[in-house]
Every structure is written in structure tokens, then in C-alpha cells.
Scaffold this motif. Structure first.
Motif, PDB file in Angstrom:
ATOM      1  N   MET C   1       0.844  -1.205   0.000  1.00 55.73           N
ATOM      2  CA  MET C   1       0.000   0.000   0.000  1.00 55.73           C
ATOM      3  C   MET C   1       0.872   1.245   0.000  1.00 55.73           C
ATOM      4  O   MET C   1       0.667   2.189  -0.763  1.00 55.73           O
ATOM      5  CB  MET C   1      -0.899  -0.037   1.242  1.00 55.73           C
ATOM      6  N   GLU C   2       1.824   1.233   0.887  1.00 56.65           N
ATOM      7  CA  GLU C   2       2.709   2.396   0.976  1.00 56.65           C
ATOM      8  C   GLU C   2       3.445   2.633  -0.335  1.00 56.65           C
ATOM      9  O   GLU C   2       3.604   3.757  -0.794  1.00 56.65           O
ATOM     10  CB  GLU C   2       3.732   2.178   2.096  1.00 56.65           C
ATOM     11  N   GLU C   3       3.821   1.483  -0.902  1.00 48.25           N
ATOM     12  CA  GLU C   3       4.526   1.554  -2.174  1.00 48.25           C
ATOM     13  C   GLU C   3       3.681   2.286  -3.230  1.00 48.25           C
ATOM     14  O   GLU C   3       4.149   3.141  -3.950  1.00 48.25           O
ATOM     15  CB  GLU C   3       4.768   0.124  -2.673  1.00 48.25           C
ATOM     16  N   ARG C   4       2.424   1.886  -3.244  1.00 42.30           N
ATOM     17  CA  ARG C   4       1.501   2.448  -4.224  1.00 42.30           C
ATOM     18  C   ARG C   4       1.332   3.954  -4.021  1.00 42.30           C
ATOM     19  O   ARG C   4       1.365   4.730  -4.981  1.00 42.30           O
ATOM     20  CB  ARG C   4       0.139   1.757  -4.091  1.00 42.30           C
ATOM     21  N   ASN C   5       1.178   4.341  -2.754  1.00 47.12           N
ATOM     22  CA  ASN C   5       1.047   5.775  -2.466  1.00 47.12           C
ATOM     23  C   ASN C   5       2.266   6.541  -2.952  1.00 47.12           C
ATOM     24  O   ASN C   5       2.147   7.639  -3.488  1.00 47.12           O
ATOM     25  CB  ASN C   5       0.879   6.001  -0.963  1.00 47.12           C
ATOM     26  N   ALA C   6       3.378   5.926  -2.764  1.00 45.32           N
ATOM     27  CA  ALA C   6       4.609   6.578  -3.205  1.00 45.32           C
ATOM     28  C   ALA C   6       4.603   6.727  -4.718  1.00 45.32           C
ATOM     29  O   ALA C   6       4.996   7.766  -5.256  1.00 45.32           O
ATOM     30  CB  ALA C   6       5.817   5.752  -2.753  1.00 45.32           C
ATOM     31  N   GLU C   7       4.080   5.690  -5.363  1.00 47.74           N
ATOM     32  CA  GLU C   7       4.018   5.754  -6.828  1.00 47.74           C
ATOM     33  C   GLU C   7       3.133   6.911  -7.287  1.00 47.74           C
ATOM     34  O   GLU C   7       3.489   7.661  -8.187  1.00 47.74           O
ATOM     35  CB  GLU C   7       3.438   4.447  -7.384  1.00 47.74           C
ATOM     36  N   VAL C   8       1.973   7.021  -6.643  1.00 43.76           N
ATOM     37  CA  VAL C   8       1.033   8.087  -7.001  1.00 43.76           C
ATOM     38  C   VAL C   8       1.663   9.436  -6.749  1.00 43.76           C
ATOM     39  O   VAL C   8       1.570  10.365  -7.562  1.00 43.76           O
ATOM     40  CB  VAL C   8      -0.285   7.941  -6.217  1.00 43.76           C
ATOM     41  N   ALA C   9       2.342   9.554  -5.615  1.00 39.86           N
ATOM     42  CA  ALA C   9       2.972  10.826  -5.277  1.00 39.86           C
ATOM     43  C   ALA C   9       4.019  11.188  -6.324  1.00 39.86           C
ATOM     44  O   ALA C   9       4.181  12.363  -6.684  1.00 39.86           O
ATOM     45  CB  ALA C   9       3.609  10.744  -3.895  1.00 39.86           C
ATOM     46  N   ALA C  10       4.681  10.156  -6.843  1.00 39.40           N
ATOM     47  CA  ALA C  10       5.731  10.416  -7.817  1.00 39.40           C
ATOM     48  C   ALA C  10       5.160  11.004  -9.108  1.00 39.40           C
ATOM     49  O   ALA C  10       5.835  11.751  -9.814  1.00 39.40           O
ATOM     50  CB  ALA C  10       6.485   9.120  -8.119  1.00 39.40           C
ATOM     51  N   LEU C  11       3.911  10.660  -9.378  1.00 37.08           N
ATOM     52  CA  LEU C  11       3.292  11.185 -10.602  1.00 37.08           C
ATOM     53  C   LEU C  11       2.992  12.680 -10.509  1.00 37.08           C
ATOM     54  O   LEU C  11       2.794  13.351 -11.509  1.00 37.08           O
ATOM     55  CB  LEU C  11       1.992  10.427 -10.904  1.00 37.08           C
ATOM     56  N   GLY C  12       2.911  13.163  -9.274  1.00 37.82           N
ATOM     57  CA  GLY C  12       2.706  14.594  -9.080  1.00 37.82           C
ATOM     58  C   GLY C  12       1.344  15.069  -9.575  1.00 37.82           C
ATOM     59  O   GLY C  12       0.333  14.384  -9.394  1.00 37.82           O
ATOM     60  N   ASP C  13       1.328  16.208 -10.248  1.00 39.26           N
ATOM     61  CA  ASP C  13       0.062  16.809 -10.681  1.00 39.26           C
ATOM     62  C   ASP C  13      -0.395  16.300 -12.032  1.00 39.26           C
ATOM     63  O   ASP C  13      -1.358  16.803 -12.597  1.00 39.26           O
ATOM     64  CB  ASP C  13       0.215  18.335 -10.751  1.00 39.26           C
ATOM     65  N   SER C  14       0.303  15.362 -12.566  1.00 40.52           N
ATOM     66  CA  SER C  14      -0.045  14.949 -13.921  1.00 40.52           C
ATOM     67  C   SER C  14      -1.230  14.000 -13.975  1.00 40.52           C
ATOM     68  O   SER C  14      -1.662  13.619 -15.045  1.00 40.52           O
ATOM     69  CB  SER C  14       1.154  14.313 -14.604  1.00 40.52           C
ATOM     70  N   VAL C  15      -1.779  13.640 -12.837  1.00 41.31           N
ATOM     71  CA  VAL C  15      -2.913  12.717 -12.835  1.00 41.31           C
ATOM     72  C   VAL C  15      -4.029  13.308 -11.983  1.00 41.31           C
ATOM     73  O   VAL C  15      -3.785  13.898 -10.935  1.00 41.31           O
ATOM     74  CB  VAL C  15      -2.492  11.345 -12.272  1.00 41.31           C
ATOM     75  N   ILE C  16      -5.260  13.177 -12.465  1.00 40.92           N
ATOM     76  CA  ILE C  16      -6.407  13.590 -11.649  1.00 40.92           C
ATOM     77  C   ILE C  16      -7.241  12.349 -11.421  1.00 40.92           C
ATOM     78  O   ILE C  16      -7.477  11.577 -12.358  1.00 40.92           O
ATOM     79  CB  ILE C  16      -7.254  14.635 -12.372  1.00 40.92           C
ATOM     80  N   LEU C  17      -7.655  12.149 -10.203  1.00 38.97           N
ATOM     81  CA  LEU C  17      -8.529  11.016  -9.928  1.00 38.97           C
ATOM     82  C   LEU C  17      -9.964  11.510  -9.892  1.00 38.97           C
ATOM     83  O   LEU C  17     -10.272  12.547  -9.333  1.00 38.97           O
ATOM     84  CB  LEU C  17      -8.157  10.385  -8.593  1.00 38.97           C
ATOM     85  N   SER C  18     -10.841  10.765 -10.536  1.00 40.83           N
ATOM     86  CA  SER C  18     -12.235  11.189 -10.583  1.00 40.83           C
ATOM     87  C   SER C  18     -13.106   9.977 -10.845  1.00 40.83           C
ATOM     88  O   SER C  18     -12.610   8.883 -11.095  1.00 40.83           O
ATOM     89  CB  SER C  18     -12.408  12.228 -11.690  1.00 40.83           C
ATOM     90  N   THR C  19     -14.424  10.206 -10.822  1.00 43.62           N
ATOM     91  CA  THR C  19     -15.307   9.109 -11.216  1.00 43.62           C
ATOM     92  C   THR C  19     -15.645   9.263 -12.690  1.00 43.62           C
ATOM     93  O   THR C  19     -15.574  10.364 -13.251  1.00 43.62           O
ATOM     94  CB  THR C  19     -16.612   9.148 -10.409  1.00 43.62           C
ATOM     95  N   VAL C  20     -16.022   8.172 -13.276  1.00 47.74           N
ATOM     96  CA  VAL C  20     -16.376   8.218 -14.693  1.00 47.74           C
ATOM     97  C   VAL C  20     -17.567   9.141 -14.905  1.00 47.74           C
ATOM     98  O   VAL C  20     -17.616   9.929 -15.844  1.00 47.74           O
ATOM     99  CB  VAL C  20     -16.688   6.794 -15.190  1.00 47.74           C
ATOM    100  N   ASP C  21     -18.527   9.062 -14.007  1.00 48.58           N
ATOM    101  CA  ASP C  21     -19.721   9.900 -14.119  1.00 48.58           C
ATOM    102  C   ASP C  21     -19.360  11.382 -14.187  1.00 48.58           C
ATOM    103  O   ASP C  21     -19.900  12.135 -14.991  1.00 48.58           O
ATOM    104  CB  ASP C  21     -20.629   9.689 -12.901  1.00 48.58           C
ATOM    105  N   ALA C  22     -18.438  11.772 -13.311  1.00 49.50           N
ATOM    106  CA  ALA C  22     -18.094  13.190 -13.257  1.00 49.50           C
ATOM    107  C   ALA C  22     -17.447  13.634 -14.559  1.00 49.50           C
ATOM    108  O   ALA C  22     -17.727  14.721 -15.070  1.00 49.50           O
ATOM    109  CB  ALA C  22     -17.165  13.455 -12.085  1.00 49.50           C
ATOM    110  N   VAL C  23     -16.606  12.779 -15.107  1.00 46.42           N
ATOM    111  CA  VAL C  23     -15.943  13.146 -16.358  1.00 46.42           C
ATOM    112  C   VAL C  23     -16.961  13.263 -17.487  1.00 46.42           C
ATOM    113  O   VAL C  23     -16.969  14.230 -18.258  1.00 46.42           O
ATOM    114  CB  VAL C  23     -14.867  12.103 -16.716  1.00 46.42           C
ATOM    115  N   ILE C  24     -17.832  12.290 -17.533  1.00 48.34           N
ATOM    116  CA  ILE C  24     -18.832  12.320 -18.605  1.00 48.34           C
ATOM    117  C   ILE C  24     -19.735  13.534 -18.450  1.00 48.34           C
ATOM    118  O   ILE C  24     -20.019  14.245 -19.409  1.00 48.34           O
ATOM    119  CB  ILE C  24     -19.650  11.011 -18.601  1.00 48.34           C
ATOM    120  N   GLY C  25     -20.160  13.784 -17.216  1.00 50.53           N
ATOM    121  CA  GLY C  25     -21.026  14.938 -16.965  1.00 50.53           C
ATOM    122  C   GLY C  25     -20.348  16.219 -17.375  1.00 50.53           C
ATOM    123  O   GLY C  25     -20.955  17.096 -18.012  1.00 50.53           O
ATOM    124  N   TRP C  26     -19.071  16.323 -17.053  1.00 56.80           N
ATOM    125  CA  TRP C  26     -18.330  17.539 -17.421  1.00 56.80           C
ATOM    126  C   TRP C  26     -18.286  17.695 -18.943  1.00 56.80           C
ATOM    127  O   TRP C  26     -18.420  18.785 -19.482  1.00 56.80           O
ATOM    128  CB  TRP C  26     -16.920  17.427 -16.836  1.00 56.80           C
TER     129      TRP C  26
END
Ligand code: SF4
Lengths: 398, 161, 175
Positions: C1-26
């Protein structure tokens, strides 16, 4: 006809066009019988916007009719107000006593409304022919004209401005100056339309020699207004039965020759120009003075008066609750609407409510000739022909 | 100068029941059977030449006039040549509100007569296509009659409210 | 788990997490294709809404489609009479989901000043309506206000809402 075509035993195709079709304004349905693209027969069905105008008029008082008249020909709502007011005033026998200023202002708003109506009509027509650019110009020109009307009565479309015996409000301050500015721009726009359309090859090909009708037929069908003038009959109610102050004004009535769609377009363009002239003349001569008749039994006294004077208050209540007391009688008053002769036929049996309030709808008479006009033409010709008839649902179906 | 309505009365002595003017407008009342004849004469006679059938409508005088004169059909004619206008009125009864169609004289009367049929229930005999024009075929009754309530709705779909 | 968090942190601002619904709605909210069902006076005002001064294009709803199959919003503009009502419902049923109904003007919302034998007393008696813009006619500004409110609504929508199904089309009178 070549031999190949002779041997083809094709059946005519029945095609339903409208009412939910962008070119039929949502209120007309054409049932077409087609041979290829050629129209063998065209049945017109109307009535999709029937809103019980007359029934409403009979249910309310004389004054309450005004908002409903707005929604007859909604492109030039205030003309209907004026026509109705003139008719009621004639029934009351007070038409001589209407102050001159009110009559002038009525003429001004009528002509502004005519301009707006023609702008709308031509704009919609060009849009439906695919000329989106021209449409944008026309809408902007109409917007400027509506600005003027809005400064007078506070609404863009549905005016409810005229009252029996006067007007609801006077012209705003600086109106003449505003008109001057707007007309400079409108004239510029007018020249732009002229450049964009009058010699435009595509426009000419779609409009010229399409939708023509003979003089005899036009008269027999009851054509009036620009559609009648385009066939070369010089009939304009403003000239033949002058009302308001049209007999004191100097303006020309444009007439066409063949009555095809291009002629109708030219007549309307020229009328816009003439209307601008009329407004300018009226503003030049505009007299000062009151805008309402000095007769509390006809026109409500001013609010200030109502609050201080018991007599006025009684009149106010009586006029509002019972309605103006119109003596028994009947009257037909023709006026020149943007589409043709718009006449109000009113019947009173005495009392505060109309017994019958009929309007003669100009485009109703013209639309019934639609089948005749397009017979033998191509299906694409329906669009410009129908546009130039300028059917207004509210007026046709009431 | 003899008034227009008077002249029409002289021109059509059999058809015109009465003539006169009200509020400065000329009118003639015509016998119901003679309406087509009279109209044709009004259109074609040199001194009349009413080439425009401007308006055609009906009025329901329920409670104001006798039962056998309940409806009145009102025509407004106009002459382009002489610039005069006339109102022609024909009275019909409540039991048999019918009269002859004037479509043979002016084809422009077609829709106007259909409208009068639709909203008032006046039958025009000899009309080529007398059916409802503003309302739909399923509609029952004639709404502009004074005894039709304004809020009586007859929806095709949806609730009745 | 920690490893994964570190991976996400490494990606920085280049990734946004969202739901599919929100993206489609937007995505949906700025790309309305409208079907203007224009019948009456409000339609004249609608010309202004689409015209150069007010310009509905700014809200991403400029392109009118005159085929119901291609449209997302049914703009009902102008009085609907009983003669017209079956046609309106038919057009609504022909539209593909998701679809929204925009009630433009007092007549469409409630019958407006026409409480009589021939006018439908508000189209919500025959269709589901998403947004009401009253006014006789409503000013263009008000229409845009309604449009923005509809956009907010669409952005928040969940996909479970769809399909909404057809509107009832049962002729009362036998034909
Ligand atoms: S709401 Fe008013 S402006 Fe709009 S269609 Fe109805 S009557 Fe006309």
C-alpha cells in the motif's frame, strides 16, 4: 420525355412536411404529393397554434384584450394594440378626442414594429435558405430596433403599450437622439443586406421566378400587404383608408411586377426604408401635450389623481372591475399590418365586455393559396415561397 | 349622392332585407337563400366591383336575439376600383345554421368558411372541403359558441386538467 | 500500500482522480446539441438568443439539430396546443438518451395566459421536464441562467438515472 422515363411506372410519393420542421415555423403541415421532386399537390394544414383568442377576449373586459392582441402577430405586436384601440375608440365615438401626441407616437411605434417584422421575416428566410451570415445581420438590425421599442414600453416583444384613449407611457427622454443613432446603423445594415443578397447569385436563383401568382388570383385569394403589392397592385390601407396620421405623411408604396419571391423580398426591403422615413417625419413634427384622453370614463385617471380624488378613484375602480362601458354597435376597422390588411371587427352589446372580437388575419388568407402557388414547383421551392408569405402562427391560428 | 347601401338595395331588391349605416359604415342584410346570387352581383356589377372578400365570420347572439336568428354571418367586402367597403350580414337560425357557400364567387372564402364551421358550427352548403381547420377532427362541439365553456378541454393525449 | 502511495505521489500533478460519471457529466455539459421545437412568440426571442448579441454559442449549446435523433436537449419554445401535443411527445420519444427537456416560456411551463380549451396546461403533464424558464417571453439573459443551471444539473448527474424511458403516448380519443 425520353422513352426510358415513359416506361417507368412510378407512383407519386406522399411526403409529410411539418409541423415540427424548421422551415414551417412549427405551426403548419404540408402534405405533399410528389413526382420525383416535383409537387403534384400540396395540402396545407394549420391550427397547431390555436389559442382561443376570441374566447379569451369575450371572457375579459375591453382593456384586458390588449395582452392577447400582442400575441397575434407577435413580430409587430404593437400594431395589433393600435388597431384594436382604434376600433374600440371608434365604437365609443371618441376617436376625435385622442390627443395629437398620442396619435403621433402610435404612428411611430407602428412603423418601428413594421421594420422589426420585416427584419425578422427576411432574417428567418435567409437562414432557411442557408445564408447564416445575412441572418446574423438581420437579427442585429432587429435588436437595435427592439432597443428603441424597449425604451418606450419596457418589453422587447410583447408590448401591451397602447390603451383605449391613449398610451400607457410617454416617449422616454432623448428618444429622438436615440432614433437618429439607431437609424444610422440600421441604414448601414440595410446597405449590407442589399450587398449580401440583392445581387447574390445563389439567392437570386432560389428566389426569382419562384412562387409567383397572377393579379387576378392574388385578389381572388384575398392577398393583401407586401404579397399583394409584389404582384403590382397598389393597395395599402395607409393610403386608401388612412388612419392615424398617415394622410399627412409623405411616403411611397413600393410595388413589384411578377409577385415572385424576389419581388416580395424587394418590396419588404423598400418598406423598411420607407418606415424609417416615416418615423423621422413623425419625430420632426411631434407635438407636445398630453398622451391620454381627458375622459375618466374611457382612460383611467393618473395614479396620483386616483389617490387624492374620490371621483377619479370611483372611475378607476369601475374601469378596472366592470370595464369601460362601450355602447352597443359594431365596427370594422382596417389597418395595414406588416403582413397586410389587419382589421378588427368588434361587436358590443353594451357593457364592459366585448361580445365578439374578431381579427381579420392577413396571412390566413395568403396561406390558403400556398397549394396553388407551389403546384408544379420543386420541393425546395416550398422553403422560400413559404418564408415570403410570412406566416405568423399566432395571427393565422389565433 | 345616394348612400352605397341604398344603391345596393336598389340593385338587389329581392335579396336585400334592410340597408343602412352604423357608425359611418355601410351595411346590408341579405336574405339567406339569396346570398350567392347577391354576392356574385356585388362582385360583377360595374358600380360595385367588390373584388375583395376581406373577411368572413360569424357572431353568436345567444340570449340576445330570437332562437331562429341566433347566428349572423358577416362578410366584409372591398372594392379596389371604387375604394368602398360594405358589410353584408346574413341571419341564420339555431336549429339549422346553414347557408350557401360563396367559394364559387371568391375562392379565398374557402378557409374562412371552414373556420366558421369549425368554431361556430355553421354549415356552408356546397363548400368543396368543409372540415375542421383550427381544431382537430376528434374535437366535439364548436368552441366559440356562447354555450361552450372556455375551460372545457378535450386533450388528445395527457390528463384532462 | 505504501509503495503504491509513493508511486502516485511520484506522478505529481499529472494525474487527476475522478469518477467516470463526473468526467462524462463535465463533457456533456458543454456540448449540448439542441432541438428547438419552436411554435410561437417565444421563438422570436429565441432568434435573439441564437443571434449575435446574446450568442448561445458561448455556452456550448449553439448547434441546433433538426433531427431529434441527434439532439440532447429538447427546447420547447412556445405554446403547445392540444393539436400539437402528440407531435411533441413523438419527438421526445424519438430522441436518444440521455436527453433533457428545457421548458421555455410561461406557456410551456404552465399554460401561461392561455387557460382555455385548446392549450396544454404545462408540458410537464405529458413529458418529464428538467428546467423551467418562465417569462412571456423570457429575456435572453434568463434563458442563459436556465441553461447554466441545467449544465450544473447535468454535471452532477449519475449514469444510473438513465435510461429514463419513453413518455406515455396513449391517445385518449380513438382515431
Ligand atoms: S410564453 Fe408568452 S411569449 Fe412565449 S409563447 Fe407563450 S404567450 Fe408567447
Amino acid at each position: 420525355m425520353s422513352e426510358y422515363q415513359m416506361d417507368l411506372h412510378t407512383e407519386p410519393m406522399i411526403l409529410n412536411m411539418g409541423p415540427s420542421h424548421p422551415a414551417t415555423h412549427g405551426t403548419v403541415r404540408f402534405l405533399l404529393k410528389l413526382d420525383g421532386e416535383k409537387i403534384l399537390n400540396c395540402d396545407t394544414e394549420i391550427g397547431y397554434l390555436h389559442r382561443a383568442f376570441e374566447k379569451h377576449c369575450e371572457a375579459g373586459t375591453w382593456t384586458q384584450v390588449f395582452p392577447y392582441t400582442d400575441r397575434l402577430n407577435y413580430n409587430s405586436a404593437v400594431q395589433n394594440n393600435v388597431a384594436y384601440a382604434l376600433a374600440v375608440e371608434k365604437l365609443l365615438g371618441v376617436e376625435e378626442k385622442i390627443p395629437a401626441r398620442a396619435t403621433y407616437i402610435r404612428t411611430i411605434v407602428c412603423e418601428l414594429a413594421r421594420m422589426a417584422d420585416h427584419f425578422t421575416n427576411l432574417g428567418a428566410a435567409t437562414l432557411e435558405l442557408g445564408a447564416l451570415t445575412a441572418f446574423l445581420y438581420f437579427v442585429e438590425a432587429r435588436e437595435l430596433t427592439w432597443d428603441l421599442l424597449e425604451s418606450i414600453y419596457g418589453a422587447r416583444l410583447t408590448s401591451n403599450y397602447v390603451r383605449v384613449g391613449g398610451l400607457s407611457s410617454d416617449l422616454p427622454e432623448g428618444f429622438a437622439e436615440h432614433v437618429r443613432k439607431v437609424f444610422i446603423k440600421n441604414r448601414e445594415f440595410w446597405r449590407e443586406f442589399d450587398k449580401l443578397l440583392t445581387k447574390n447569385r445563389i439567392f437570386l436563383d432560389r428566389m426569382r421566378d419562384v412562387g409567383g401568382i397572377s393579379q387576378e388570383d392574388a385578389i381572388a385569394w384575398g392577398f393583401t400587404g407586401p404579397c399583394l403589392r409584389s404582384v403590382g397592385v397598389e393597395f395599402d390601407v395607409r393610403k386608401t383608408d388612412p388612419y392615424l396620421i398617415y394622410d399627412q405623411l409623405d411616403f411611397d408604396v413600393p410595388v413589384g411586377t411578377t409577385g415572385d419571391n424576389f419581388d416580395k423580398y424587394l418590396v419588404r426591403m423598400e418598406e423598411i426604408d420607407q418606415s424609417m422615413k416615416i418615423v423621422e417625419q413623425c419625430l420632426g413634427k411631434l407635438p407636445k401635450g398630453p398622451i391620454n384622453i381627458n375622459d375618466a370614463a374611457v382612460r383611467n385617471p393618473s395614479k396620483a389623481d386616483v389617490k387624492t380624488n374620490i371621483q377619479s378613484m370611483i372611475h378607476h375602480f369601475k374601469n378596472t372591475i366592470e370595464g369601460i362601458n362601450v355602447p352597443a354597435g359594431e365596427i370594422y376597422v382596417p389597418t395595414e399590418g406588416s403582413n397586410g390588411e389587419m382589421g378588427f371587427y368588434l361587436v358590443s352589446v353594451g357593457g364592459g365586455k366585448p361580445w365578439k372580437c374578431r381579427v381579420r388575419p392577413p396571412c390566413f388568407a395568403i396561406t390558403q393559396a400556398m397549394g396553388d402557388i407551389v403546384k408544379g414547383a420543386f420541393i425546395a421551392d416550398i422553403i422560400p415561397t413559404f418564408d415570403m408569405i410570412n406566416l405568423i402562427g399566432g395571427e393565422c391560428d389565433r | 349622392m345616394v348612400e352605397l347601401s341604398e344603391r345596393i338595395k336598389r340593385l338587389l331588391p329581392d335579396a336585400v332585407l334592410s340597408a343602412g349605416s352604423s357608425l359611418g359604415q355601410q351595411y346590408v342584410v341579405v336574405r339567406r337563400e339569396a346570398v350567392v346570387e347577391a354576392m356574385r352581383k356585388l362582385r360583377d356589377d360595374e358600380t360595385m366591383l367588390f373584388n375583395f372578400m376581406m373577411d368572413l365570420t360569424a357572431v353568436d347572439y345567444l340570449g340576445k336575439r330570437a332562437h331562429d336568428a341566433r347566428y349572423e354571418i358577416v362578410y366584409h367586402l372591398y372594392s379596389l376600383k371604387h375604394h368602398h367597403r360594405i358589410r353584408v350580414k346574413v341571419s341564420v337560425g339555431a336549429d339549422d345554421p346553414s347557408l350557401d357557400s360563396i367559394v364559387p364567387v371568391w375562392k379565398g372564402a374557402d378557409w374562412f368558411e371552414r373556420e366558421a364551421w369549425d368554431l361556430y358550427g355553421i354549415t356552408f352548403k356546397g363548400h368543396p372541403n368543409l372540415k375542421r381547420i383550427l381544431l382537430y377532427e376528434e374535437f366535439v362541439g364548436h368552441p366559440l359558441r356562447k354555450d361552450y365553456p372556455i375551460k372545457k378541454r378535450q386533450p388528445l393525449i395527457g390528463p384532462e386538467n | 500500500m505504501e509503495e503504491r502511495n509513493a508511486e502516485v505521489a511520484a506522478l505529481g500533478d499529472s494525474v487527476i482522480l475522478s469518477t467516470v460519471d463526473a468526467v462524462i457529466g463535465w463533457g456533456r455539459k458543454y456540448s449540448f446539441f439542441t432541438y428547438p421545437f419552436i411554435t410561437a412568440c417565444c421563438g422570436m426571442e429565441f432568434m435573439s438568443v441564437a443571434g449575435p448579441r446574446y450568442d448561445i454559442d458561448r455556452f456550448g449549446a449553439a448547434l441546433p439539430r433538426f433531427s431529434p435523433r441527434q439532439a440532447d436537449i429538447l427546447l420547447v419554445v412556445g405554446t403547445i396546443s392540444h393539436k400539437q401535443a402528440p407531435i411533441l411527445v413523438k419527438v421526445y420519444n424519438q430522441m436518444t438518451e440521455p436527453k433533457w427537456v428545457f421548458s421555455y416560456g410561461a406557456c410551456v411551463c404552465s399554460g401561461g395566459m392561455y387557460n382555455d380549451y385548446s392549450t396544454v396546461q404545462g408540458i410537464d403533464t405529458i413529458l418529464p421536464v428538467d428546467i423551467y424558464v418562465p417569462g412571456c417571453p423570457p429575456r435572453p439573459e434568463m434563458v442563459f441562467d436556465g441553461l447554466i443551471k441545467l449544465q450544473e444539473l447535468v454535471a452532477k448527474e449519475r449514469s444510473s438515472k438513465w435510461p429514463r424511458g419513453e413518455a406515455e403516448f396513449a391517445p385518449k380519443v380513438k382515431r
